[in-house]
Design a protein around this motif. Structure first.
Motif, PDB file in Angstrom:
ATOM      1  N   HIS A   1      40.406  27.063  42.360  1.00 53.74           N
ATOM      2  CA  HIS A   1      41.572  27.849  42.779  1.00 53.74           C
ATOM      3  C   HIS A   1      41.205  29.330  43.003  1.00 53.74           C
ATOM      4  CE1 HIS A   1      43.793  24.288  41.610  1.00 53.74           C
ATOM      5  NE2 HIS A   1      43.396  24.421  40.348  1.00 53.74           N
ATOM      6  N   PRO A   2      40.318  29.635  43.923  1.00 55.60           N
ATOM      7  CA  PRO A   2      39.843  31.020  44.061  1.00 55.60           C
ATOM      8  C   PRO A   2      40.939  32.003  44.470  1.00 55.60           C
ATOM      9  CG  PRO A   2      39.075  29.664  45.893  1.00 55.60           C
ATOM     10  CD  PRO A   2      39.679  28.734  44.909  1.00 55.60           C
ATOM     11  N   PHE A   3      41.833  31.579  45.359  1.00 60.15           N
ATOM     12  CA  PHE A   3      42.872  32.511  45.818  1.00 60.15           C
ATOM     13  C   PHE A   3      43.927  32.743  44.738  1.00 60.15           C
ATOM     14  CE2 PHE A   3      41.203  30.537  49.744  1.00 60.15           C
ATOM     15  CZ  PHE A   3      40.720  31.678  50.348  1.00 60.15           C
ATOM     16  N   LEU A   4      44.246  31.677  44.014  1.00 57.72           N
ATOM     17  CA  LEU A   4      45.207  31.847  42.915  1.00 57.72           C
ATOM     18  C   LEU A   4      44.651  32.791  41.863  1.00 57.72           C
ATOM     19  CD1 LEU A   4      47.797  31.080  41.419  1.00 57.72           C
ATOM     20  CD2 LEU A   4      46.562  29.144  40.445  1.00 57.72           C
ATOM     21  N   PHE A   5      43.397  32.602  41.473  1.00 54.37           N
ATOM     22  CA  PHE A   5      42.809  33.490  40.470  1.00 54.37           C
ATOM     23  C   PHE A   5      42.508  34.868  41.049  1.00 54.37           C
ATOM     24  CE2 PHE A   5      41.893  29.433  38.340  1.00 54.37           C
ATOM     25  CZ  PHE A   5      42.412  29.734  37.092  1.00 54.37           C
ATOM     26  N   GLY A   6      42.403  34.967  42.367  1.00 52.87           N
ATOM     27  CA  GLY A   6      42.322  36.293  42.979  1.00 52.87           C
ATOM     28  C   GLY A   6      43.612  37.076  42.782  1.00 52.87           C
ATOM     29  N   VAL A   7      44.748  36.382  42.898  1.00 53.18           N
ATOM     30  CA  VAL A   7      46.044  37.023  42.639  1.00 53.18           C
ATOM     31  C   VAL A   7      46.154  37.426  41.170  1.00 53.18           C
ATOM     32  CG1 VAL A   7      48.538  36.673  42.652  1.00 53.18           C
ATOM     33  CG2 VAL A   7      47.157  35.812  44.532  1.00 53.18           C
ATOM     34  N   VAL A   8      45.707  36.535  40.278  1.00 51.60           N
ATOM     35  CA  VAL A   8      45.731  36.853  38.843  1.00 51.60           C
ATOM     36  C   VAL A   8      44.867  38.082  38.552  1.00 51.60           C
ATOM     37  CG1 VAL A   8      45.118  36.009  36.550  1.00 51.60           C
ATOM     38  CG2 VAL A   8      46.210  34.479  38.193  1.00 51.60           C
ATOM     39  N   THR A   9      43.692  38.138  39.173  1.00 53.37           N
ATOM     40  CA  THR A   9      42.814  39.295  38.979  1.00 53.37           C
ATOM     41  C   THR A   9      43.443  40.567  39.520  1.00 53.37           C
ATOM     42  OG1 THR A   9      40.904  37.817  39.184  1.00 53.37           O
ATOM     43  CG2 THR A   9      40.494  40.172  39.396  1.00 53.37           C
ATOM     44  N   ALA A  10      44.122  40.477  40.667  1.00 50.61           N
ATOM     45  CA  ALA A  10      44.774  41.660  41.241  1.00 50.61           C
ATOM     46  C   ALA A  10      45.866  42.182  40.318  1.00 50.61           C
ATOM     47  CB  ALA A  10      45.353  41.321  42.612  1.00 50.61           C
ATOM     48  N   ILE A  11      46.652  41.284  39.729  1.00 43.75           N
ATOM     49  CA  ILE A  11      47.721  41.709  38.818  1.00 43.75           C
ATOM     50  C   ILE A  11      47.127  42.323  37.559  1.00 43.75           C
ATOM     51  CG2 ILE A  11      49.643  40.897  37.408  1.00 43.75           C
ATOM     52  CD1 ILE A  11      50.168  38.790  39.545  1.00 43.75           C
ATOM     53  N   ALA A  12      46.080  41.677  37.023  1.00 40.03           N
ATOM     54  CA  ALA A  12      45.443  42.216  35.816  1.00 40.03           C
ATOM     55  C   ALA A  12      44.753  43.538  36.097  1.00 40.03           C
ATOM     56  CB  ALA A  12      44.437  41.207  35.263  1.00 40.03           C
ATOM     57  N   ALA A  13      44.234  43.719  37.313  1.00 36.02           N
ATOM     58  CA  ALA A  13      43.504  44.945  37.656  1.00 36.02           C
ATOM     59  C   ALA A  13      44.420  46.156  37.770  1.00 36.02           C
ATOM     60  CB  ALA A  13      42.737  44.761  38.966  1.00 36.02           C
ATOM     61  N   MET A  14      45.737  45.953  37.833  1.00 35.68           N
ATOM     62  CA  MET A  14      46.647  47.091  37.887  1.00 35.68           C
ATOM     63  C   MET A  14      46.635  47.876  36.587  1.00 35.68           C
ATOM     64  SD  MET A  14      49.857  45.462  39.984  1.00 35.68           S
ATOM     65  CE  MET A  14      49.567  44.647  41.554  1.00 35.68           C
ATOM     66  N   ILE A  15      46.201  47.241  35.507  1.00 38.58           N
ATOM     67  CA  ILE A  15      46.005  47.928  34.229  1.00 38.58           C
ATOM     68  C   ILE A  15      44.513  48.168  34.065  1.00 38.58           C
ATOM     69  CG2 ILE A  15      46.355  47.839  31.741  1.00 38.58           C
ATOM     70  CD1 ILE A  15      48.602  45.871  32.207  1.00 38.58           C
ATOM     71  N   PRO A  16      44.082  49.394  33.839  1.00 37.68           N
ATOM     72  CA  PRO A  16      42.639  49.673  33.745  1.00 37.68           C
ATOM     73  C   PRO A  16      41.951  48.789  32.714  1.00 37.68           C
ATOM     74  CG  PRO A  16      43.880  51.722  33.860  1.00 37.68           C
ATOM     75  CD  PRO A  16      44.884  50.618  33.715  1.00 37.68           C
ATOM     76  N   PHE A  17      40.794  48.277  33.103  1.00 38.04           N
ATOM     77  CA  PHE A  17      39.899  47.484  32.263  1.00 38.04           C
ATOM     78  C   PHE A  17      40.433  46.088  31.946  1.00 38.04           C
ATOM     79  CE2 PHE A  17      39.679  51.983  30.781  1.00 38.04           C
ATOM     80  CZ  PHE A  17      38.500  52.317  31.416  1.00 38.04           C
ATOM     81  N   CYS A  18      41.634  45.728  32.395  1.00 37.91           N
ATOM     82  CA  CYS A  18      42.177  44.405  32.096  1.00 37.91           C
ATOM     83  C   CYS A  18      41.699  43.346  33.081  1.00 37.91           C
ATOM     84  CB  CYS A  18      43.708  44.436  32.086  1.00 37.91           C
ATOM     85  SG  CYS A  18      44.399  45.204  30.613  1.00 37.91           S
ATOM     86  N   ALA A  19      41.162  43.760  34.215  1.00 34.56           N
ATOM     87  CA  ALA A  19      40.674  42.771  35.178  1.00 34.56           C
ATOM     88  C   ALA A  19      39.516  41.967  34.607  1.00 34.56           C
ATOM     89  CB  ALA A  19      40.242  43.470  36.467  1.00 34.56           C
ATOM     90  N   PHE A  20      38.788  42.543  33.666  1.00 35.86           N
ATOM     91  CA  PHE A  20      37.637  41.831  33.102  1.00 35.86           C
ATOM     92  C   PHE A  20      38.076  40.579  32.359  1.00 35.86           C
ATOM     93  CE2 PHE A  20      34.405  41.150  29.770  1.00 35.86           C
ATOM     94  CZ  PHE A  20      33.301  40.970  30.595  1.00 35.86           C
ATOM     95  N   ILE A  21      39.290  40.562  31.811  1.00 36.98           N
ATOM     96  CA  ILE A  21      39.787  39.366  31.124  1.00 36.98           C
ATOM     97  C   ILE A  21      39.922  38.217  32.112  1.00 36.98           C
ATOM     98  CG2 ILE A  21      41.696  38.427  29.780  1.00 36.98           C
ATOM     99  CD1 ILE A  21      42.256  41.238  28.768  1.00 36.98           C
ATOM    100  N   ALA A  22      40.554  38.490  33.267  1.00 36.36           N
ATOM    101  CA  ALA A  22      40.711  37.439  34.277  1.00 36.36           C
ATOM    102  C   ALA A  22      39.369  37.006  34.840  1.00 36.36           C
ATOM    103  CB  ALA A  22      41.618  37.944  35.401  1.00 36.36           C
ATOM    104  N   ILE A  23      38.476  37.968  35.090  1.00 36.58           N
ATOM    105  CA  ILE A  23      37.155  37.633  35.633  1.00 36.58           C
ATOM    106  C   ILE A  23      36.367  36.786  34.642  1.00 36.58           C
ATOM    107  CG2 ILE A  23      34.957  38.627  36.373  1.00 36.58           C
ATOM    108  CD1 ILE A  23      36.563  41.013  37.443  1.00 36.58           C
ATOM    109  N   SER A  24      36.425  37.111  33.369  1.00 37.71           N
ATOM    110  CA  SER A  24      35.721  36.331  32.350  1.00 37.71           C
ATOM    111  C   SER A  24      36.292  34.919  32.250  1.00 37.71           C
ATOM    112  CB  SER A  24      35.813  37.028  30.998  1.00 37.71           C
ATOM    113  OG  SER A  24      35.244  38.320  31.053  1.00 37.71           O
ATOM    114  N   ALA A  25      37.621  34.794  32.376  1.00 43.63           N
ATOM    115  CA  ALA A  25      38.228  33.463  32.314  1.00 43.63           C
ATOM    116  C   ALA A  25      37.773  32.593  33.479  1.00 43.63           C
ATOM    117  CB  ALA A  25      39.750  33.592  32.307  1.00 43.63           C
TER     118      ALA A  25
END
Length: 381
Positions: free
Chosen positions: A270-294
Motif C-alpha cells: 500500500h505505498p500510496f496509502l502509507f504515503g498519505v500517512v507519512t504526509a500527515i505524520a510529517a506535519m509534526i516535526p520528527f514524527c514522520a520517522f514513526i510512519a517511515i519505520s512502520a
C-alpha cells in the motif's frame, strides 16, 4: 456661570474657566461626569459578560471556528488572486463555494482512501480469524528472515498459535460486550468530528464570501481597541499562519510524496496509502520517522527485503533532516523573522497543548511574543 456656547461632547455645558464659577453648576457637572464614568464601566462589564456568555455558548464549536479562520487565512491570497481574474456578481457565491469544496476535498479524499483500505483490511482480517479458528495460524515465513531470536519466536508461536484450539481459546477470552461498547463510542466520536468539520467548512465559506467586510470590521475594532500596535500584532499572527501552512502542510505533503515513490520502488505494501500517512505524520516535526519505520518494518516482515527496508530508513532520515532543519524553519520563520528555536517550541508546545490545532496556533502565539520581546528589549536612548 457657564458659557452657553462652550459645551462638552455630551451636550452638557462645561464650566467657565474664569474666576467666578457657580458652585451648584460645578457640583452638577461633577455628578454628571461621575454618572458617565459609572455608565461606561457598567457598559464594559455588560459587554464582557455577554462576550463570555457567547464564548461559553459556542465553546464546543470554538475549534471549528478557529479551523475555519485558519483555512480562510491560508487560502485568502490565492482566493483574492482568483477573484481578481474571475470577477462578477454571479461569482460572489460560486467562487467561495468552489474554494470551500476544494479545501474540503483535500481532507475528505485521504479519509475516503483510509476508509476503503480499512474496509478491505477488515474483510481480510475477518477471513483470517475464521480460518485461524479451524486450522490455526502457521509460523510466517518472515520469522526465518530475522537476524536473531528465530528459535524462541518459532517455539512460542507453535505453542500458542499453531493449534486451532489455542487460537479459539485466545479469541474466546476477548470481551465481545466491551468491544461493542468501544465501537459505539468510536461511532459517536466519528459523528461528532464530522459535525465539527462540517461547521469549520461552513465557517470557511462565509469568511471567503464576506471576507472584505470581515477584514474591514476587524481592522476598525483593532484600531479602536489597541491602536496601530494591535494591527501590527494581527498582521504578525496572519503572517505566521501563512508560514505555518507552507512549512507544515506543504512540506508534509512533499515528504509524503517523496516517500510514497520510495515505498513503491522498494515494493512496500500500500505505498500510496502509507504515503498519505507519512504526509500527515510529517506535519509534526520528527514524527514522520514513526510512519517511515512502520513501513520499513512491514516491508521486512512481509517480503524479507532487508536492503529495501534499510534504504527506506536512510532515505527517510535524509528527507526529514532536510525538511525539518532547512526548509520548514525558512518557510515558517522567514515570514515573521522567527528564530528556529521559537518555531520549534511553538509547533511542539502548541501540538501538546492544543492538539492538531496547536500546529498553527503555537507558531502564531510565539510570533507575537517574539515581536513583543523585540519591542521591549530594544534600547531607548
Amino acid at each position: 456661570m457657564t458659557d452657553p456656547h462652550n459645551a462638552d461632547q455630551d451636550g452638557f455645558p462645561a464650566p467657565m474657566t474664569g474666576r467666578e464659577v457657580d458652585p451648584s453648576t460645578m457640583r452638577t457637572f461633577r455628578s454628571f461626569r461621575e454618572t458617565q464614568r459609572t455608565q461606561r464601566i457598567a457598559r464594559a462589564v455588560l459587554a464582557l459578560f455577554f462576550v463570555l456568555l457567547g464564548l461559553y455558548t459556542v465553546r464546543g464549536f470554538l475549534p471549528s471556528l478557529i479551523w475555519g479562520c485558519v483555512f480562510a487565512i491560508a487560502s485568502w491570497p490565492l482566493y483574492a488572486r482568483a477573484r481578481r481574474r474571475w470577477n462578477g456578481r454571479a461569482h460572489r457565491t460560486l467562487l467561495p463555494l468552489l474554494f470551500t469544496l476544494a479545501i474540503a476535498f483535500i481532507f475528505i479524499g485521504p479519509l475516503a482512501l483510509f476508509g476503503l483500505e480499512a474496509g478491505r483490511e477488515a474483510e481480510g482480517m475477518l477471513r483470517f480469524l475464521n480460518e485461524a479458528r479451524h486450522s490455526g495460524i502457521p509460523v510466517p515465513d518472515w520469522i526465518s528472515n530475522l537476524p536473531y531470536g528465530q528459535g524462541a519466536i518459532t517455539a512460542w508461536w507453535n505453542e500458542h498459535l499453531k493449534n486451532p484450539a489455542d487460537v479459539s481459546a485466545l479469541l474466546g477470552t476477548m470481551n465481545i460486550g466491551q468491544s461493542v461498547k468501544v465501537t459505539q463510542q468510536l461511532g459517536s466520536q466519528v459523528l461528532h468530528r464530522v459535525l465539527l468539520f462540517a461547521f469549520a467548512i461552513l465557517t470557511l465559506f462565509f469568511l471567503l464570501k464576506d471576507g472584505d467586510s470581515v477584514i474591514r470590521q476587524s481592522l476598525n475594532v483593532s484600531r479602536r481597541a489597541f491602536g496601530k500596535r494591535g494591527e501590527r500584532i494581527a498582521l504578525q499572527m496572519i503572517a505566521s499562519v501563512h508560514g505555518s501552512v507552507s512549512g507544515l502542510v506543504l512540506v508534509g505533503i512533499g515528504e509524503g510524496m517523496l516517500m510514497a515513490v520510495a515505498y513503491l520502488v522498494a515494493g512496500a505494501p500500500h505505498p500510496f496509502l502509507f504515503g498519505v500517512v507519512t504526509a500527515i505524520a510529517a506535519m509534526i516535526p520528527f514524527c514522520a520517522f514513526i510512519a517511515i519505520s512502520a513501513v520499513a518494518l512491514m516491508l521486512l516482515i512481509k517480503t524479507g527485503a532487508l536492503f529495501g527496508a534499510m534504504a527506506i530508513i536512510v532515505l527517510g532520515l535524509a528527507v526529514i533532516f532536510l525538511a525539518d532543519h532547512l526548509v520548514r524553519p525558512a518557510l515558517i520563520g522567514g515570514s515573521t523573522q522567527l528564530p528556529f528555536l521559537w518555531v520549534l517550541a511553538g509547533i511542539l508546545g502548541g501540538a501538546e497543548s492544543w492538539s492538531l490545532l496547536g500546529l498553527f496556533m503555537g507558531p502564531a502565539i510565539m510570533a507575537v511574543l517574539h515581536m513583543l520581546w523585540l519591542n521591549w528589549s530594544r534600547a531607548r536612548y
